[in-house]
Design a protein around this motif. Structure first.
Motif, PDB file in Angstrom:
ATOM      1  N   ALA A 209      57.073  33.755   9.387  1.00  0.00           N
ATOM      2  CA  ALA A 209      58.117  33.539  10.385  1.00  0.00           C
ATOM      3  C   ALA A 209      58.693  34.871  10.866  1.00  0.00           C
ATOM      4  O   ALA A 209      58.889  35.079  12.070  1.00  0.00           O
ATOM      5  CB  ALA A 209      59.227  32.661   9.797  1.00  0.00           C
ATOM      6  N   LEU A 210      58.959  35.771   9.936  1.00  0.00           N
ATOM      7  CA  LEU A 210      59.518  37.067  10.321  1.00  0.00           C
ATOM      8  C   LEU A 210      58.506  37.888  11.107  1.00  0.00           C
ATOM      9  O   LEU A 210      58.862  38.578  12.071  1.00  0.00           O
ATOM     10  CB  LEU A 210      59.972  37.831   9.070  1.00  0.00           C
ATOM     11  CG  LEU A 210      61.175  37.234   8.347  1.00  0.00           C
ATOM     12  CD1 LEU A 210      61.411  37.938   7.015  1.00  0.00           C
ATOM     13  CD2 LEU A 210      62.426  37.339   9.215  1.00  0.00           C
ATOM     14  N   GLY A 211      57.242  37.827  10.691  1.00  0.00           N
ATOM     15  CA  GLY A 211      56.211  38.545  11.428  1.00  0.00           C
ATOM     16  C   GLY A 211      56.061  38.031  12.850  1.00  0.00           C
ATOM     17  O   GLY A 211      55.957  38.819  13.800  1.00  0.00           O
ATOM     18  N   ALA A 213      58.337  36.495  14.607  1.00  0.00           N
ATOM     19  CA  ALA A 213      59.538  36.858  15.367  1.00  0.00           C
ATOM     20  C   ALA A 213      59.450  38.307  15.848  1.00  0.00           C
ATOM     21  O   ALA A 213      59.799  38.614  16.994  1.00  0.00           O
ATOM     22  CB  ALA A 213      60.779  36.662  14.500  1.00  0.00           C
ATOM     23  N   ALA A 214      58.963  39.202  14.974  1.00  0.00           N
ATOM     24  CA  ALA A 214      58.843  40.617  15.352  1.00  0.00           C
ATOM     25  C   ALA A 214      57.871  40.784  16.513  1.00  0.00           C
ATOM     26  O   ALA A 214      58.131  41.543  17.459  1.00  0.00           O
ATOM     27  CB  ALA A 214      58.382  41.432  14.150  1.00  0.00           C
ATOM     28  N   TYR A 215      56.762  40.067  16.456  1.00  0.00           N
ATOM     29  CA  TYR A 215      55.771  40.180  17.530  1.00  0.00           C
ATOM     30  C   TYR A 215      56.280  39.532  18.817  1.00  0.00           C
ATOM     31  O   TYR A 215      56.136  40.101  19.904  1.00  0.00           O
ATOM     32  CB  TYR A 215      54.454  39.533  17.098  1.00  0.00           C
ATOM     33  CG  TYR A 215      53.397  39.577  18.167  1.00  0.00           C
ATOM     34  CD1 TYR A 215      52.781  40.781  18.515  1.00  0.00           C
ATOM     35  CD2 TYR A 215      53.020  38.419  18.851  1.00  0.00           C
ATOM     36  CE1 TYR A 215      51.810  40.825  19.513  1.00  0.00           C
ATOM     37  CE2 TYR A 215      52.048  38.459  19.849  1.00  0.00           C
ATOM     38  CZ  TYR A 215      51.451  39.660  20.171  1.00  0.00           C
ATOM     39  OH  TYR A 215      50.502  39.709  21.157  1.00  0.00           O
ATOM     40  N   ALA A 216      56.887  38.367  18.701  1.00  0.00           N
ATOM     41  CA  ALA A 216      57.371  37.658  19.884  1.00  0.00           C
ATOM     42  C   ALA A 216      58.475  38.435  20.597  1.00  0.00           C
ATOM     43  O   ALA A 216      58.559  38.424  21.826  1.00  0.00           O
ATOM     44  CB  ALA A 216      57.878  36.267  19.491  1.00  0.00           C
ATOM     45  N   LEU A 217      59.315  39.133  19.831  1.00  0.00           N
ATOM     46  CA  LEU A 217      60.404  39.907  20.418  1.00  0.00           C
ATOM     47  C   LEU A 217      59.946  41.276  20.911  1.00  0.00           C
ATOM     48  O   LEU A 217      60.733  42.031  21.479  1.00  0.00           O
ATOM     49  CB  LEU A 217      61.531  40.075  19.400  1.00  0.00           C
ATOM     50  CG  LEU A 217      62.273  38.796  18.995  1.00  0.00           C
ATOM     51  CD1 LEU A 217      63.240  39.073  17.857  1.00  0.00           C
ATOM     52  CD2 LEU A 217      63.008  38.203  20.201  1.00  0.00           C
ATOM     53  N   GLY A 218      58.682  41.600  20.658  1.00  0.00           N
ATOM     54  CA  GLY A 218      58.151  42.874  21.125  1.00  0.00           C
ATOM     55  C   GLY A 218      58.564  44.064  20.296  1.00  0.00           C
ATOM     56  O   GLY A 218      58.484  45.204  20.759  1.00  0.00           O
ATOM     57  N   THR A 219      58.992  43.841  19.048  1.00  0.00           N
ATOM     58  CA  THR A 219      59.389  44.960  18.197  1.00  0.00           C
ATOM     59  C   THR A 219      58.242  45.479  17.348  1.00  0.00           C
ATOM     60  O   THR A 219      58.401  46.465  16.632  1.00  0.00           O
ATOM     61  CB  THR A 219      60.555  44.547  17.273  1.00  0.00           C
ATOM     62  OG1 THR A 219      60.149  43.446  16.453  1.00  0.00           O
ATOM     63  CG2 THR A 219      61.767  44.127  18.090  1.00  0.00           C
ATOM     64  N   MET A 225      52.744  44.125  13.215  1.00  0.00           N
ATOM     65  CA  MET A 225      53.258  42.857  12.697  1.00  0.00           C
ATOM     66  C   MET A 225      52.522  42.464  11.417  1.00  0.00           C
ATOM     67  O   MET A 225      53.149  42.090  10.414  1.00  0.00           O
ATOM     68  CB  MET A 225      53.109  41.775  13.762  1.00  0.00           C
ATOM     69  CG  MET A 225      53.543  40.384  13.328  1.00  0.00           C
ATOM     70  SD  MET A 225      52.159  39.398  12.660  1.00  0.00           S
ATOM     71  CE  MET A 225      51.174  39.170  14.145  1.00  0.00           C
ATOM     72  N   ILE A 226      51.190  42.557  11.430  1.00  0.00           N
ATOM     73  CA  ILE A 226      50.407  42.190  10.245  1.00  0.00           C
ATOM     74  C   ILE A 226      50.750  43.109   9.080  1.00  0.00           C
ATOM     75  O   ILE A 226      50.912  42.660   7.936  1.00  0.00           O
ATOM     76  CB  ILE A 226      48.902  42.245  10.550  1.00  0.00           C
ATOM     77  CG1 ILE A 226      48.537  41.237  11.640  1.00  0.00           C
ATOM     78  CG2 ILE A 226      48.093  41.947   9.290  1.00  0.00           C
ATOM     79  CD1 ILE A 226      47.113  41.374  12.135  1.00  0.00           C
ATOM     80  N   GLY A 252      64.723  44.349  10.406  1.00  0.00           N
ATOM     81  CA  GLY A 252      65.515  43.629  11.398  1.00  0.00           C
ATOM     82  C   GLY A 252      66.485  44.510  12.147  1.00  0.00           C
ATOM     83  O   GLY A 252      66.479  44.571  13.387  1.00  0.00           O
ATOM     84  N   VAL A 253      67.330  45.243  11.404  1.00  0.00           N
ATOM     85  CA  VAL A 253      68.333  46.094  12.053  1.00  0.00           C
ATOM     86  C   VAL A 253      67.657  47.237  12.797  1.00  0.00           C
ATOM     87  O   VAL A 253      68.056  47.594  13.914  1.00  0.00           O
ATOM     88  CB  VAL A 253      69.332  46.629  11.007  1.00  0.00           C
ATOM     89  CG1 VAL A 253      70.312  47.605  11.652  1.00  0.00           C
ATOM     90  CG2 VAL A 253      70.089  45.469  10.366  1.00  0.00           C
TER      91      VAL A 253
END
Length: 437
Positions: A209-211, A213-219, A225-226, A252-253
């Motif tokens: 889920a966190l991975g 979210a990171a990819y979807a948000l472009g971070t 991400m992997i 996250g931060v």
């Protein structure tokens, strides 16, 4: 069906020979050794050649790819069967099947879409299924306990390791990928403690889920991400959920800080490349020391060295605090005018390596304090005073990063190497400060 999918299917069939290992015993290597010999010296034409041939193989008139794949499997089989070497047969089989079926999954998805993230997901999904099934089969044939939760976790780790390496290496590097997966899984098998189904389920759900979210948000990029997901999973396996939570606080931060007023930072020339999406190198540069620390902690726990365990917890937290502090100081500080070079305090243009602002220094200190606070709550730190050491480690790391940026970055070191050294300084700083406390 495309030729690449058929070829991947052929490799998967060859990889399935690993399931014969319990029946063959010390001769478990033999099927793969035979395949390697046939691929290298016998099969140079005909349907089999066309099935397994990669583009370079046709030029050489030899199935180099299949020979390399089979030789890597031969090496792992020997590690699993030679006396006094303790690689479990299940780990050997999982490593071979993870790569073989992971490649097939990626090819199947790739035949329908060019989306890199979906191909990576296809690799991991097929790898986890094949790796888990392979371990279950080996356990049933050898009479070992079928620890499904552990098998799934090992397969997930192997699938993520393979996916990360697949993004960085070529198809011809399959032998290196297979051997790397096998050695990593062997280490996890030795050092990881008991794993319950609940722990496995929560760990996989949380990291995926966190991975995503990171990819979807472009971070993060696909590779980043992997890599981040793999590091979180390692933290859970070797330390526990508290260790992963410390990394999540940084990821996250730090990601939010990178995206904060990104257009303004881009105009000033201080923004991260690739729209702020961090890749594998950036993730490892900031978290590589943390990974070493959590693996070392698991080893110290296994061997029964409590003092080493305490020091490695501090090193882990100190490196994370340094990564957070450095990220916030640069991402927030870059928005303000009148930066000064840390070595001379002379005004320099925005974006100069080693430039600092007082606003960035305050943001970095707050970031280190945040990690110190989270660490006190969720990590087995040796004492409450350790929070001071973690905070100090974060400040040390932030300062070292700026000093290296002003002196050697660009000339002798890249940004990722500087980040690694800064987090190492943060880890050592936390340990040194804590000792007199």
């Amino acid at each position: 069906m495309t030729s690449t999918v058929r070829r991947a299917g052929g490799f998967a069939v060859v990889g399935t020979l690993a399931l014969a290992a319990p029946s063959l015993g010390a001769a478990a290597f033999a099927p793969f050794a035979a395949v390697a010999l046939l691929a290298a010296f016998v099969v140079d034409d005909g349907p089999l050649f066309e099935l397994f041939a990669r583009p370079g193989d046709r030029q050489d008139g030899r199935l180099n790819g299949l020979a390399g794949f089979a030789l890597a499997a031969t090496g792992l089989a020997l590690l699993a069967t030679v006396p006094r070497v303790t690689m479990p047969l299940s780990v050997f089989a999982a490593a071979v099947l993870i790569l073989a079926y992971g490649n097939l999954g990626a090819r199947l998805v790739g035949s329908r879409t060019s989306d890199e993230s979906l191909r990576a997901a296809g690799f991991v999904a097929a790898a986890v299924l094949a790796g888990t099934a392979g371990q279950v089969v080996i356990a049933s044939l050898t009479g070992d306990a079928a620890l499904l939760a552990r098998f799934v976790l090992l397969a997930a780790v192997g699938g993520l390791v393979g996916a990360v390496l697949r993004t960085a290496l070529y198809e011809r590097d399959d032998p290196l990928v297979m051997l790397s997966i096998g050695l990593v899984l062997w280490g996890v098998e030795v050092l990881a403690g008991p794993v319950s189904p609940t722990q496995t389920g929560v760990a996989l759900a949380l990291t995926v889920a966190l991975g995503y979210a990171a990819y979807a948000l472009g971070t993060a990029s696909v590779a980043g991400m992997i890599t981040g997901v793999l590091l979180l999973l390692f933290a859970v396996v070797f330390g526990g959920f508290g260790w992963a939570l410390v990394l999540v606080s940084f990821f996250g931060v730090g990601a939010l800080a990178t995206k904060f007023r990104y257009d303004s930072k881009a105009e000033r020339g201080v923004a991260e490349d690739n729209d702020g999406a961090r890749g594998t190198g950036n993730v490892l540069g900031n978290s590589g020391v943390s990974l070493v620390a959590v693996v070392g902690y698991a080893a110290a726990q296994t061997l029964g060295y409590p003092l080493a365990s305490d020091l490695l917890v501090l090193a882990f937290a100190g490196s994370a605090a340094a990564a957070m502090s450095d990220t916030l100081s640069s991402e927030i500080g870059g928005l303000f005018d009148q930066p000064r070079l840390i070595t001379s305090l002379k005004p320099v243009p925005a974006g100069t390596d080693g430039a600092v602002t007082w606003q960035g220094e305050v943001a970095g200190a707050l970031g280190a304090a945040l990690v110190a606070g989270v660490s006190v709550l969720v990590l087995p730190l040796p004492a409450q005073t350790a929070a001071i050491a973690v905070l100090a480690g974060g400040l040390v790391g932030m300062t070292v990063d700026s000093l290296l940026g002003a002196t050697v970055e660009g000339a002798g070191l890249g940004n990722q190497a500087v980040n690694f050294l800064a987090t190492l300084a943060g880890a050592l700083g936390a340990v040194v400060v804590w000792i007199p406390l």
